[in-house]
Design a protein around this motif. Structure first.
Motif, PDB file in Angstrom:
ATOM      1  N   ILE A   1      31.769  31.677  44.102  1.00  0.00           N
ATOM      2  CA  ILE A   1      33.166  32.091  44.251  1.00  0.00           C
ATOM      3  C   ILE A   1      33.314  33.092  45.380  1.00  0.00           C
ATOM      4  O   ILE A   1      34.251  33.056  46.178  1.00  0.00           O
ATOM      5  CB  ILE A   1      33.689  32.658  42.931  1.00  0.00           C
ATOM      6  CG1 ILE A   1      33.700  31.554  41.870  1.00  0.00           C
ATOM      7  CG2 ILE A   1      35.072  33.244  43.085  1.00  0.00           C
ATOM      8  CD1 ILE A   1      34.060  32.043  40.495  1.00  0.00           C
ATOM      9  N   ALA A   2      32.341  34.031  45.474  1.00  0.00           N
ATOM     10  CA  ALA A   2      32.404  35.022  46.560  1.00  0.00           C
ATOM     11  C   ALA A   2      32.260  34.353  47.914  1.00  0.00           C
ATOM     12  O   ALA A   2      32.937  34.722  48.884  1.00  0.00           O
ATOM     13  CB  ALA A   2      31.304  36.071  46.354  1.00  0.00           C
ATOM     14  N   ASN A   3      31.334  33.363  48.001  1.00  0.00           N
ATOM     15  CA  ASN A   3      31.172  32.639  49.275  1.00  0.00           C
ATOM     16  C   ASN A   3      32.449  31.897  49.658  1.00  0.00           C
ATOM     17  O   ASN A   3      32.838  31.850  50.822  1.00  0.00           O
ATOM     18  CB  ASN A   3      30.014  31.655  49.157  1.00  0.00           C
ATOM     19  CG  ASN A   3      28.673  32.362  49.018  1.00  0.00           C
ATOM     20  OD1 ASN A   3      28.533  33.537  49.401  1.00  0.00           O
ATOM     21  ND2 ASN A   3      27.674  31.675  48.447  1.00  0.00           N
ATOM     22  N   ARG A   4      33.106  31.302  48.680  1.00  0.00           N
ATOM     23  CA  ARG A   4      34.360  30.596  48.967  1.00  0.00           C
ATOM     24  C   ARG A   4      35.429  31.558  49.462  1.00  0.00           C
ATOM     25  O   ARG A   4      36.152  31.269  50.415  1.00  0.00           O
ATOM     26  CB  ARG A   4      34.858  29.894  47.710  1.00  0.00           C
ATOM     27  CG  ARG A   4      36.077  29.010  47.948  1.00  0.00           C
ATOM     28  CD  ARG A   4      36.571  28.415  46.627  1.00  0.00           C
ATOM     29  NE  ARG A   4      35.513  27.641  45.981  1.00  0.00           N
ATOM     30  CZ  ARG A   4      35.617  27.145  44.758  1.00  0.00           C
ATOM     31  NH1 ARG A   4      36.721  27.369  44.049  1.00  0.00           N
ATOM     32  NH2 ARG A   4      34.620  26.437  44.228  1.00  0.00           N
ATOM     33  N   ALA A   5      35.528  32.736  48.829  1.00  0.00           N
ATOM     34  CA  ALA A   5      36.515  33.724  49.274  1.00  0.00           C
ATOM     35  C   ALA A   5      36.187  34.235  50.667  1.00  0.00           C
ATOM     36  O   ALA A   5      37.076  34.430  51.506  1.00  0.00           O
ATOM     37  CB  ALA A   5      36.565  34.874  48.278  1.00  0.00           C
TER      38      ALA A   5
END
Length: 617
Positions: free
Chosen positions: A27-31
Motif C-alpha cells: 500500500i505504501a509503494n502504491r501511494a
C-alpha cells in the motif's frame, strides 16, 4: 504466536488482507508511486507519504543513527486505514510501540455508539473531500458520476469551465457539471456523444414517490328486499340472455316487449342484428331505451318496418341524422308523439320538415338537442298547434324568444318541461308564458333557470296555475323561505302529487312545513335532496302528514338519522295518538346522510338506498 497464527496485536481483517497479498508495504509503494506521478505532472519534488507499519521490526528499520525517536502510537490495524471507520473506534492508547523493539501492549478497546460512528464517518468524509481522487460517493447521480474504470485509473474530472477533447468524436468542448466519463476510461464525452451512447447527461434523477395514506373508505349499503322472481321475469331474463338466437318474439304484448328492451339496455345489448325482433307493421308504439349501437341505416329500417307507429321513443339516439330523420318524416304518417334523447345530428331543416309532415303531432319531447333553434320552435307552433306535451330539456339555444312562441299554444298545453338551459330565461318572460298557458298545465318543470325568484311564484304560478299535479323547482338559488312558505300558504291549487324542490340549499324547515300543510295528504313523490338545514321537527312531520308517500329523497339532509327513519316507517305517538307514518313508502334515498347507520330500521317492501357508514377497523 497464538494458535491461529495471528502475529502480534493485529485484527482479523489485517490477517485476511495479509493472506491475500495486501500488506502495508504494498500500500505504501502504491501511494508513493501515485505521489511520484503527481509530482512529475506538477514539476516539483515528490514528497513520499508516510505509511503505518505492521510490526516493531519495520518501525525500527526506518530509524537512522543513534538518535532515538520519540515514543509513538500505531494502530492495531496495519492495512493502511482500509477500515478507517472501525480503526478510529479504537482508543488512541490501543497500541503503543516502543523503539527498543519491545512488543506492543494491547490496550482495552472502547466501543462507540452508532451515533458516534456516524459522526466520525461524516468528519472523515468532510476532511477527505467529496471529490477526492481516492474516494467514491455511491450517492452521486448515476448519469454524472465518474465511471468505475476512471476511478480505478485515478483520473479526476477536470474543473468546470475548462476545455477537453471528446474521447469519441475528438471535438473540443467545455466541461460542465453534466460532463460524463467515457466507458473505456480514456477521457470524457461531449454531450452529443454521451446522449448517443444511451445516457442522457441532463436527465434528472427520479424523485421517489411518496406513499399516500390510505383513504378513509366507506361502505354504501342498499337495503332492498329480495323477492322471488315471477315466471314472467324469468322468461324475460332468458329471452334477454339468448336474444341473438331467437327468430321471433311472437305475440307477447307491448308491456313485455318494453321490459325486454329495458333489460337489453342495461348492457347495451340492442344491436342492428337483433333489433328487428321488436319491429312489426302493426305496432302502435315502440320504445327503444338504448339505441347507441343502432347506426343511421338501422334507424331508417325502423321507420320502414313500423309504418303505423303512433308513439315512438328512442333513448341515446346519437346516430340519428338528417338522412334517417327524413325517412321518419316521410314513412311515419300516423305519428302523434315522439320522444328523443340525444338527437345531436338533426339540423334545423330536418326539424322543420318533420313538423310540416306531421300537423297532428300532440307530443314533442326532446332532450339534448344543440341545433334546435328559434326557427324550429316557430315551425312547431305554426304547423302543430295541437301540441299538448312539450319538452325542450337541455336545449342550448333556449331563451326568451322560445317562450314568446310557446305562449301561442293556447289549445290546452298539459305538460311543459323547459329545464336546464345553457342560460336562464328572464323572470318577466317566464311569468308571461305561465299567464298564457298556465290554466291547463298539469306538469311544469322550470329547473335550472337561475334568474327565477320569489316573484315568479307570486306573480306567475300563484294567480295563473290551478290544475297542477307535478311541480319541479330544482336548482333555483334565488328562492327564499319567505317566498316559498307564502306561496304554498296562499296557493289555491289542489294538493300536488309530485314535488321536487331539491338543490335549493337556503331553504329550511319553514318551507317544508308550508309544503306539507298544502300537499302532505296527497303527495306520492317528494324530493328535498340538498336542503341541508331542515330541522328534525320538520322531518318528523313528513311521517305525520304524508301517509300516501311512495318515493322520498332526503339526501344530504343533515339531521336525518335512524330515529327519523323509524318514525317514517313505523309511525310514532304524537299527542296520545299514534300516526301511521309513511305506510305506502316503497323507496327511500338517504345519500349523504351521515347520521344514518347500517343499523337503521328496515321494513318489508321498502328499499333504502345510499346508507353510508365508516368501515370499522
Amino acid at each position: 504466536m497464538s494458535r491461529n497464527n495471528v502475529r502480534g496485536p493485529t485484527s482479523a481483517l489485517t490477517e485476511f488482507l495479509r493472506a491475500s497479498g495486501i500488506t502495508a508495504t504494498t500500500i505504501a509503494n502504491r501511494a508513493a508511486t501515485r505521489n511520484q506521478q503527481r509530482a512529475e505532472a506538477l514539476e516539483v519534488q515528490p514528497i513520499p507519504g508516510p505509511s503505518r507499519v505492521d510490526n516493531v521490526e519495520e518501525a525500527a528499520s526506518e530509524a537512522t543513527g543513534s538518535r532515538r525517536r520519540p515514543r509513538r502510537r500505531v494502530s492495531g490495524y496495519a492495512s493502511d486505514e482500509l477500515d478507517e471507520a472501525k480503526a478510529e473506534a479504537v482508543d488512541d492508547t490501543a497500541m503503543e510501540v516502543d523503539e527498543e523493539g519491545e512488543k506492543p501492549t494491547p490496550a482495552k478497546k472502547r466501543k462507540l455508539t452508532k451515533a458516534a460512528e456516524a459522526k466520525l464517518k461524516a468528519q472523515e468524509k468532510k476532511k477527505r473531500g467529496k471529490n477526492s481522487d481516492d474516494d467514491y460517493d455511491g450517492e452521486d447521480d448515476t448519469y454524472t458520476a465518474l465511471s468505475k474504470s476512471m476511478m480505478k485509473n485515478g483520473t479526476s474530472k477536470p474543473p468546470i469551465g475548462s476545455f477537453e477533447n471528446c474521447a469519441v468524436c475528438g471535438k473540443q468542448f467545455t466541461v460542465t457539471k453534466y460532463t460524463m466519463a467515457s466507458g473505456s476510461g480514456d477521457g470524457f464525452l461531449c454531450h452529443s456523444c454521451a446522449k448517443a451512447g444511451g445516457n442522457d447527461p441532463f436527465k434528472k434523477p427520479a424523485v421517489p414517490k411518496k406513499r399516500k395514506a390510505p383513504a378513509d373508505k366507506r361502505n354504501i349499503t342498499n337495503f332492498e328486499e329480495k323477492r322471488f322472481p315471477t315466471l314472467v321475469s324469468l322468461c324475460i331474463q332468458l329471452i334477454t340472455k339468448h336474444i341473438n338466437d331467437i327468430d321471433a318474439l311472437g305475440d307477447i304484448g307491448t308491456l313485455n316487449v318494453e321490459a325486454i328492451s329495458k333489460a337489453l339496455s342495461k348492457n347495451r345489448g340492442l344491436t342492428q342484428e337483433n333489433v328487428h325482433l321488436f319491429y312489426n307493421p302493426v305496432n302502435a308504439s315502440l320504445a327503444l331505451f338504448d339505441a347507441t349501437n343502432l347506426p343511421s341505416p338501422a334507424l331508417e329500417t325502423l321507420a320502414y318496418h313500423n309504418a303505423n307507429l303512433v308513439s315512438l321513443r328512442l333513448d341515446f339516439c346519437g346516430h340519428l341524422d338528417d338522412v334517417a330523420f327524413k325517412v321518419f318524416s316521410n314513412s311515419l304518417p300516423a305519428l302523434k308523439r315522439i320522444e328523443l334523447l340525444g338527437p345531436f345530428l338533426v339540423r334545423p331543416p330536418g326539424w322543420q320538415e318533420f313538423f310540416k309532415t306531421h300537423p297532428k303531432l300532440e307530443g314533442f319531447l326532446i332532450t339534448q338537442s344543440p341545433r334546435f333553434d328559434e326557427d324550429c320552435i316557430k315551425a312547431l307552433v305554426k304547423c302543430c298547434p295541437d301540441i299538448k306535451d312539450l319538452r325542450l330539456k337541455e336545449v342550448g339555444k333556449l331563451d326568451d324568444s322560445f317562450l314568446n312562441q310557446i305562449k301561442l299554444l293556447k289549445r290546452g298545453l298539459r305538460y311543459l318541461d323547459l329545464s336546464d338551459p345553457s342560460h336562464s330565461c328572464t323572470e318577466k318572460a317566464m311569468i308571461a308564458l305561465i299567464r298564457a298557458v298556465g290554466k291547463t298545465l298539469t306538469h311544469l318543470n322550470v329547473s335550472g333557470h337561475a334568474d327565477l325568484a320569489d316573484t315568479f311564484l307570486a306573480k306567475g304560478l300563484l294567480p295563473h296555475v290551478k290544475s297542477l299535479e307535478a311541480l319541479v323547482l330544482s336548482h333555483l338559488p334565488e328562492l327564499t323561505d319567505d317566498g316559498v312558505s307564502k306561496f304554498f300558504s296562499d296557493w289555491t291549487n289542489a294538493a300536488l302529487v309530485s314535488l321536487d324542490i331539491s338543490r335549493n340549499d337556503v331553504l329550511t324547515g319553514v318551507s317544508l312545513n308550508s309544503i306539507l300543510d298544502h300537499s302532505g295528504g296527497r303527495l306520492e313523490e317528494l324530493n328535498i335532496n340538498g336542503l341541508k338545514d331542515i330541522d328534525q321537527d320538520a322531518l318528523r312531520k313528513i311521517g305525520q302528514t304524508s301517509p300516501a308517500l311512495k318515493k322520498l329523497n332526503v339526501g344530504f339532509c343533515r339531521f336525518v338519522d335512524d330515529f327519523i327513519i323509524q318514525a317514517w316507517l313505523a309511525g310514532e305517538v304524537n299527542g296520545g295518538t299514534r300516526t301511521p307514518g309513511c305506510s305506502h313508502l316503497e323507496e327511500l334515498k338517504v345519500w349523504g346522510c351521515n347520521r344514518v347507520t347500517n343499523c337503521c330500521p328496515k321494513k318489508k317492501g321498502v328499499a333504502i338506498l345510499g346508507v353510508e357508514f365508516h368501515r370499522t377497523r
